[in-house]
Design an enzyme around this catalytic site. Structure first.
Site, mmCIF file in Angstrom:
data_model
loop_
_atom_site.group_PDB
_atom_site.id
_atom_site.type_symbol
_atom_site.label_atom_id
_atom_site.label_comp_id
_atom_site.label_asym_id
_atom_site.label_seq_id
_atom_site.Cartn_x
_atom_site.Cartn_y
_atom_site.Cartn_z
ATOM 1 N N GLY A 124 45.588 35.986 40.472
ATOM 2 C CA GLY A 124 46.194 35.170 39.430
ATOM 3 C C GLY A 124 45.542 33.836 39.178
ATOM 4 O O GLY A 124 46.012 33.066 38.335
ATOM 5 N N SER A 125 44.456 33.527 39.865
ATOM 6 C CA SER A 125 43.838 32.209 39.682
ATOM 7 C C SER A 125 43.396 31.997 38.243
ATOM 8 O O SER A 125 43.652 30.940 37.650
ATOM 9 C CB SER A 125 42.653 32.045 40.642
ATOM 10 O OG SER A 125 41.669 33.041 40.411
ATOM 11 N N LYS A 126 42.766 33.004 37.659
ATOM 12 C CA LYS A 126 42.255 32.840 36.295
ATOM 13 C C LYS A 126 43.369 32.987 35.260
ATOM 14 O O LYS A 126 43.362 32.301 34.232
ATOM 15 C CB LYS A 126 41.118 33.828 36.047
ATOM 16 C CG LYS A 126 39.934 33.616 36.985
ATOM 17 C CD LYS A 126 38.887 34.687 36.833
ATOM 18 C CE LYS A 126 37.829 34.577 37.915
ATOM 19 N NZ LYS A 126 38.352 34.907 39.263
ATOM 20 N N GLY A 182 41.343 49.501 33.863
ATOM 21 C CA GLY A 182 40.913 48.737 32.697
ATOM 22 C C GLY A 182 40.267 49.558 31.597
ATOM 23 O O GLY A 182 40.086 49.061 30.476
ATOM 24 N N GLU A 213 46.423 44.464 36.201
ATOM 25 C CA GLU A 213 45.919 44.653 37.557
ATOM 26 C C GLU A 213 46.066 46.111 37.947
ATOM 27 O O GLU A 213 47.146 46.681 37.838
ATOM 28 C CB GLU A 213 46.662 43.750 38.545
ATOM 29 C CG GLU A 213 46.266 43.943 39.992
ATOM 30 C CD GLU A 213 44.757 43.845 40.232
ATOM 31 O OE1 GLU A 213 44.221 44.699 40.966
ATOM 32 O OE2 GLU A 213 44.114 42.920 39.675
ATOM 33 N N ASP A 267 36.749 39.810 34.537
ATOM 34 C CA ASP A 267 36.187 39.420 35.826
ATOM 35 C C ASP A 267 36.087 40.718 36.626
ATOM 36 O O ASP A 267 37.017 41.106 37.317
ATOM 37 C CB ASP A 267 37.081 38.384 36.506
ATOM 38 C CG ASP A 267 36.462 37.831 37.770
ATOM 39 O OD1 ASP A 267 35.275 37.469 37.740
ATOM 40 O OD2 ASP A 267 37.165 37.770 38.805
ATOM 41 N N ALA A 281 44.633 39.959 39.243
ATOM 42 C CA ALA A 281 45.112 39.503 40.555
ATOM 43 C C ALA A 281 43.986 38.805 41.326
ATOM 44 O O ALA A 281 42.813 39.140 41.146
ATOM 45 C CB ALA A 281 45.659 40.681 41.348
ATOM 46 N N CYS A 319 31.506 38.100 40.998
ATOM 47 C CA CYS A 319 31.161 37.249 42.141
ATOM 48 C C CYS A 319 30.033 37.909 42.932
ATOM 49 O O CYS A 319 30.022 37.884 44.164
ATOM 50 C CB CYS A 319 32.376 36.969 43.023
ATOM 51 S SG CYS A 319 33.179 38.447 43.689
ATOM 52 N N ALA A 328 41.332 42.174 34.863
ATOM 53 C CA ALA A 328 41.491 42.376 36.309
ATOM 54 C C ALA A 328 42.020 41.073 36.894
ATOM 55 O O ALA A 328 41.264 40.242 37.372
ATOM 56 C CB ALA A 328 40.161 42.780 36.940
#
Length: 479
Positions: free
Chosen positions: A129-131, A177, A149, A194, A127, A247, A125
């Site tokens: 894109g940080s990870k 996913g 995504e 994530d 978007a 999170c 997952a």
């Protein structure tokens, strides 16, 4: 730091009292949630070293505090956010850093802990894109990453961030996913899930995050998470590493999901403890070895991270019934590939053996070799990077290839002044005081490639993509 009012359902507070270990203060939890979140950034080491970044930004007056679990991550304080938003600084536009919440740097740190060096990785997952970009930096743009995504609108954002950061080892897919366990069984060395979650940890960023919260929704989300982690575990090769993160703060979506996987595959799942991930990690450690990060522990978002190993193969799922369709690309023959490589080198573009040339009509693309085993198994939204378009007079080199593979030390590189670079980012032609000699110019700023330009008389014709053009103030030194 100013306070803000967070909405807390009574049932949520009851749940948190039960979930929080006795070593932590519930009053401290409530106080931390009322404080706005500290901003943080991660230096993109594909573009610049941490030391060089600190030297570059030293004159700006930024206060950068190291993040313990990410050596390239920093909490940032700056006085001029209203005059110059962090995302509009030229250092951000040129991909030197990524604005990323500190807690969200934890999963990738866990993925690469203890010397883990995976060559084929999936971000289930991905978007915005940080990870994915953090993974690519840890892999030094080598190997291959499948970044998936589910949301179509977020796929564009994901690609934009990958392109800005100069990443070329990524393939993008747009699926739920759940499909991967059947579609690509036991094909990945490492997987990051994530997972979509109830978002209980983000109240410091969004005070209304819990407006639609309910215990029932937690149960529904956890059911989805179990399906996702089961699919991811099937896609993981024996000996591979799976990192599961959210999170959110409740146990149902965190520890319980991981325990369910262990109960389902008791001989194949091994929990890998994270107590030594960074100094002080034991403050968030659970009895299973997971990190359950309440916001008061490290003054960040609430987060959860678990690391698992697949010890042996598991029975395959039924083959998927969908059709992938014809793959519209064909590999470029060696002789032609050599000619293309030579032409690219003349404008400063170079790549290593991790990438291979493919062609579709008049388009030339660079695909990561490590992703080729997946061709025919999944349908890609975008694969690798577009290198060039061919035409009668040669090649039209693409902006994303320049950002990823141009060398600023090329003989045709031309360094812009701050004023000229500001014009460039606004999409305007540049009129340098001393025009370059070459007709085709690699434009750089702060010794970073920012595009290609054609010299026409005394001006440099701007080729910066229209969708990237920015207005307003762009330079910290002028703020």
């Amino acid at each position: 730091m100013a306070q803000h009012t967070v909405y807390f359902p009574d049932a949520f507070l009851t749940q948190m009292r039960e979930a929080m270990p006795s070593t932590l203060s519930f009053d401290d939890f409530l106080a931390a949630c009322q404080r706005p979140l500290r901003r943080s950034i991660r230096v993109n080491t594909l573009k610049i070293s941490v030391a060089d970044f600190l030297q570059l930004t030293a004159p700006y007056g930024w206060t950068l505090t190291p993040i313990p679990w990410c050596e390239e991550g920093f909490w940032i304080e700056r006085d001029n956010e209203d005059a110059l938003p962090l995302g509009s600084t030229t250092e951000h536009l040129s991909g030197l850093f990524y604005i990323q919440e500190a807690s969200s740097m934890l999963p990738v740190a866990a993925l690469f802990a203890d010397g883990n060096a995976p060559q084929r990785v999936m971000d289930v997952a991905a978007a915005p894109g940080s990870k994915t970009t953090q993974i690519a930096a840890r892999m030094n743009n080598e190997g291959a990453i499948l970044a998936n995504e589910f949301s179509a609108s977020w796929v564009k954002v994901l690609h934009a961030n990958i392109s800005r950061c100069g990443i070329s080892n990524v393939a993008l897919t747009h699926f739920g996913g759940r499909v991967f366990g059947a579609a690509v069984p036991e094909m990945f060395d490492a997987i990051l899930l994530d997972a979509p979650c109830s978002g209980e940890g983000v109240v410091r960023k969004d005070p209304d995050a819990l407006k639609n919260w309910s215990p029932e929704s937690n149960q529904e989300i956890a059911a989805t998470q179990r399906e996702l982690i089961d699919s991811a575990f099937h896609a993981l090769r024996p000996g591979g590493t799976l990192v599961y993160s959210t999170c959110t703060l409740n146990r149902e979506e965190n520890e319980a999901v991981c325990r369910w996987l262990k109960e389902t595959y008791p001989d194949e799942v091994e929990f890998l403890p994270l107590g030594d991930l960074f100094p002080g990690a034991n403050k968030a450690l659970t009895e299973e070895g997971f990190l359950h990060v309440f916001p008061q522990i490290y003054d960040c978002e609430g987060f959860f991270v678990a690391r698992l190993r697949k010890t042996q193969a598991i029975p395959a799922l039924p083959a998927p019934k969908y059709k992938v369709g014809n793959f519209p690309f064909s590999p470029v023959k060696d002789r032609e590939a050599g000619q293309i490589r030579q032409a690219a080198a003349s404008v400063g573009l170079n790549w290593d053996g991790n990438l291979r040339l493919w062609q579709r009509d008049k388009e030339l693309w660079l695909f990561p070799v490590g992703i080729e085993a997946l061709i025919g198994k999944v349908r890609f939204s975008r694969l690798g990077i577009k290198l060039a378009e061919t035409h009668n007079k040669g090649y039209r080199w693409q902006h994303e290839a320049v950002i990823a593979h141009a060398s600023p030390d090329n003989v045709n590189a031309f360094e812009l002044t701050p004023q000229e670079a500001e014009e460039w980012y606004r999409g305007r032609d540049v009129y340098p005081q001393a025009a370059p000699v070459a007709d085709d110019v690699l434009v750089t700023f702060q010794h970073q490639p920012i595009g290609l330009a054609k010299r026409i008389g005394s001006r440099l014709k701007n080729s910066y993509p229209r969708e990237l053009v920015r207005d307003g103030k762009l330079f910290t030194s002028n703020a």
